[in-house]
Scaffold this active site. Structure first.
Site, PDB file in Angstrom:
ATOM      1  N   SER A 561       2.164   9.519 -20.625  1.00 51.09           N
ATOM      2  CA  SER A 561       2.237   9.643 -19.172  1.00 51.09           C
ATOM      3  C   SER A 561       1.403  10.843 -18.739  1.00 51.09           C
ATOM      4  O   SER A 561       0.185  10.833 -18.894  1.00 51.09           O
ATOM      5  CB  SER A 561       3.702   9.759 -18.740  1.00 51.09           C
ATOM      6  OG  SER A 561       3.831   9.599 -17.355  1.00 51.09           O
ATOM      7  N   HIS A 676       6.932   1.395 -17.308  1.00 50.73           N
ATOM      8  CA  HIS A 676       6.390   2.679 -17.749  1.00 50.73           C
ATOM      9  C   HIS A 676       6.920   3.072 -19.128  1.00 50.73           C
ATOM     10  O   HIS A 676       6.271   3.817 -19.859  1.00 50.73           O
ATOM     11  CB  HIS A 676       6.732   3.759 -16.719  1.00 50.73           C
ATOM     12  CG  HIS A 676       6.015   5.049 -16.946  1.00 50.73           C
ATOM     13  ND1 HIS A 676       4.639   5.138 -17.039  1.00 50.73           N
ATOM     14  CD2 HIS A 676       6.480   6.319 -17.109  1.00 50.73           C
ATOM     15  CE1 HIS A 676       4.286   6.400 -17.239  1.00 50.73           C
ATOM     16  NE2 HIS A 676       5.381   7.135 -17.302  1.00 50.73           N
TER      17      HIS A 676
END
Length: 706
Positions: A561, A676
């Site tokens: 991320s 995610h």
């Protein structure tokens, strides 16, 4: 080259202009941002196939995958409390037979005895099968103090966008005619038993530029949502706005939180009639808990208080009763961390406040008892030099449930009462022989003289340098604490363990940008100071080399991320030092990140690339813009999800395309589900760990040719 393209595609890539890419027109790979575009997905499928064809034939791959699956599915795991609801415990259980999970409940008494009497409320796998959906559990908000009605959030495929449905824990069924919302990035919370706060996607202009709700409404049971009453409205440029409520004894406190930026929040108290009163809390302070009529906040800048000034990182209390009465409200201090400490977690039980403190990255649990002025603190007796996490606190009575672990010791769940000693009620089994390894905390000196801690794990008795995997994050106040090796690095399952078992070294680096030492540690890597986090990472790697613990080009940088910015930047800056990078669900193109999905919400962290002054410093480290041709580039492995609706898959896709154009070796794996978090279940998590291990062995392992 790992990802082999068809000849025509390869020629097209090679012919594409590789300009400085200061504008969208300069980017030849912008077509890869079309998430489900036919051409883009065909390219993804080719890259996936090439990576799997190369790595899955390695002899260690099936062994690692099977071992990872066994660890992840082990039914001897701790049934962690996800909520304490009166005299009952809530848990989400996942194992081989229930990969998406069983949402279930047991009496607190049976849970404490070690023999919970579980009752399944929702079988997520069965629900998905019955409804023809790939449901992934995203939590439930149950209305206190009865906890019989819950707003359940589930996601099709694991995206951040949820479907919300009202559930009755007594009947074990979804409520006919109850509160329901279609798929969206909604914010929902109970106002009372027949009313909910709702922020959701209602069409044009109802979402912020970041893609989150811009309006908060009160929706009455049995009414059409179109008639819901507007309570608060944010600005288009805000991150989001939401409602929330907290039961404090017999009092229900309700709030509106408007977030103009990622690091600022404007809170208002909501009265029974829906009208609001602004709270006197600084915009950069963090709302942490409500207890005994006080709002507890963590400070990120100094604040005038009764008797002086509260420093950065302190916890202060605001009287909500005084706010309601219209009095001037002056807060008072309830806890002040030392120079080596940072407040990381705060949770309230019935009469106590529980805080988890990091002290040189080791965890401590402190109980705070209300007193006036100031509160009384007491450190709880838990194992030292460990990572401590608050799992839950009891709403009735004063008990905290916490886990304690370190890299070589599996998690143990403790029930920590306000009076008496902590009691271990469950432990995970050892998954490996810890006696084979050593762990030590070391410190590197960064470019500006900052002392940067890191944890080093190596096989015991081995001398000299080893191939080394360094994992870090370095952003968003997110501290990286040492956890049991079957869970390191983040979202890569037992990769850290597998790497060590292969005779290598693993490092967890506590670089700036995180919250390891409180707000100052984060602020030192914000915006134009971002290079500090990269310098910290380089300092750790250089320290390993200087002490003959690692060798240049036999070091892999791992990040996920925000960590994608990190590993992309360090790879560009020091190709002499790193031989490989692992980049998961990554941010990479910082020229366009604010235009992709939730990217606009992070401009307070990185800067706004559409502002010339900001782009001037961002351009210096943005990974995508600084990729260069050449055979010395570290070999990258990108893993991500097509359905990630937080960090756009276009970041990794475009980076892969550049590697292709430069003739550089790279690996790529894009899952079609999982959001995610990438893996939607343990099967995918195990596969990823095995692929990454095989990748590391090929690219920096001791058997690789120089």
């Amino acid at each position: 080259m790992v990802a082999r393209l068809a000849l025509a595609a390869a020629l097209a890539f090679a012919a594409a202009p590789l300009a400085a890419q200061d504008t969208d027109a300069d980017d030849p790979y912008i077509w890869l941002e079309e998430i489900k575009g036919e051409k883009a997905l065909e390219q993804v499928d080719r890259w996936n196939a090439d990576t799997e064809a190369l790595l899955t034939v390695s002899p260690e791959y099936p062994i690692a995958k099977a071992w990872a699956k066994q660890i992840l599915d082990d039914d001897r795991q701790i049934a962690m409390p996800t909520a304490i609801q009166g005299d009952r415990v809530i848990n989400l259980w996942r194992d081989a037979n229930n990969p998406r999970g069983l949402w279930r409940t047991a009496s607190l008494a049976s849970y404490m005895s070690g023999k919970p009497d579980w009752r399944v409320l929702i079988d997520v796998d069965k629900l998905g099968k019955d409804e023809g959906k790939s449901w992934v559990w995203h939590g439930a908000d149950c209305l206190a103090p009865e906890y019989t009605r819950c707003l359940v959030s589930i996601s099709d495929g694991g995206t951040d966008a949820d479907v919300v449905r009202e559930f009755d824990t007594v009947t074990g069924k979804f409520v006919d005619g109850g509160f329901t919302l279609p798929e969206a990035k909604s914010n929902v919370a109970w106002f009372d038993k027949d009313t909910v706060f709702v922020g959701t996607d209602e069409g044009a202009s109802t979402l912020t530029d970041s893609g989150y709700p811009r309006l908060v409404k009160l929706w009455k049971r049995g009414s059409d949502f179109a008639s819901a009453k507007m309570v608060a409205e944010g600005q288009q440029a805000d991150v989001s706005i939401s409602g929330l409520s907290v039961l404090d004894g017999e009092t229900r406190w309700r709030f509106i939180n408007r977030s103009p930026s990622f690091w600022t929040n404007n809170y208002e108290l909501v009265k029974d009639d829906g009208s609001t009163i602004p709270l006197p809390m600084p915009a950069d302070a963090e709302f942490r808990a409500v207890l005994d009529g006080f709002l507890i906040a963590k400070l990120n800048s100094p604040l005038a208080i009764k008797g002086g000034t509260a420093g950065v990182g302190s916890l202060v209390a605001f009287s909500l009763e005084d706010v309601v009465k219209g009095y001037d409200v002056t807060p008072f201090t309830v806890f002040v961390p030392s120079a080596s400490q940072a407040v990381e977690e705060v949770s309230a039980s019935e009469h106590k406040l529980w805080i988890k403190v990091l002290d040189d990255v080791s965890g401590k649990l402190i109980e705070l008892s209300p007193a006036n002025p100031g509160w009384i603190s007491r450190e709880m007796n838990l194992p030292a030099n460990s990572t401590i996490q608050i799992a839950e606190t009891s709403g009735k009575g004063d008990m905290a449930f916490v886990t304690v672990e370190n890299m070589l010791t599996p998690p143990t769940l403790y029930a920590v009462p306000s009076e008496g000693e902590p009691v271990a009620i469950a432990s995970e089994p050892a998954q490996f022989d810890a006696s084979k390894f050593t762990v030590e905390q070391k410190f590197a000196i960064s470019k500006d003289g900052t002392r940067v801690p890191y944890y080093l794990v190596r096989p015991k008795g081995v001398e000299g340098p080893l191939p080394t995997l360094i994992h870090a994050y370095g952003g968003f106040r997110n501290a990286q604490t040492p956890k049991y090796l079957t869970a390191e690095p983040y979202r890569s399952g037992p990769l850290g363990l597998f790497w060590l078992e292969s005779g290598n070294a693993y490092v967890l680096a506590n670089i700036r940008g995180g919250g390891e030492y409180g707000p100052r540690w984060h602020e030192d890597a914000l915006r134009d100071k971002r290079q500090n986090s990269f310098d910290d990472f380089h300092a750790v790697a250089d320290d390993l080399v200087a002490n003959r613990l690692a060798t240049p080009k036999r070091i892999a940088a791992s990040g996920r991320s925000n960590g994608g910015v990190l590993v992309g930047a360090v790879a560009n800056q020091r190709p002499d030092l790193y031989g490989a990078i692992i980049s998961g669900s990554p941010l990479i193109d910082m020229r366009r990140y604010n235009k992709l999905l939730a990217g606009a919400s992070w401009m307070a962290e990185y800067g706004n690339p559409d502002v010339a002054e900001d782009w001037a410093f961002m351009k210096a480290w943005s990974p995508y813009q600084n990729m260069k041709p050449g055979a010395d580039a570290p070999v990258a492995f990108y893993y991500l999800s097509t359905l990630d609706d937080r960090v756009h898959p276009g970041h990794a896709r475009k980076a892969a395309a550049k590697h292709e154009a430069f003739g550089q070796t790279f690996y790529y794996h894009e899952y079609k589900e999982g959001g995610h978090s990438v893996g939607a279940d343990h099967e995918e998590d195990a596969k990823r760990a095995a692929l990454l291990l095989t990748f590391l062995n090929r690219e920096i392992g001791s058997g690789k040719d120089d």
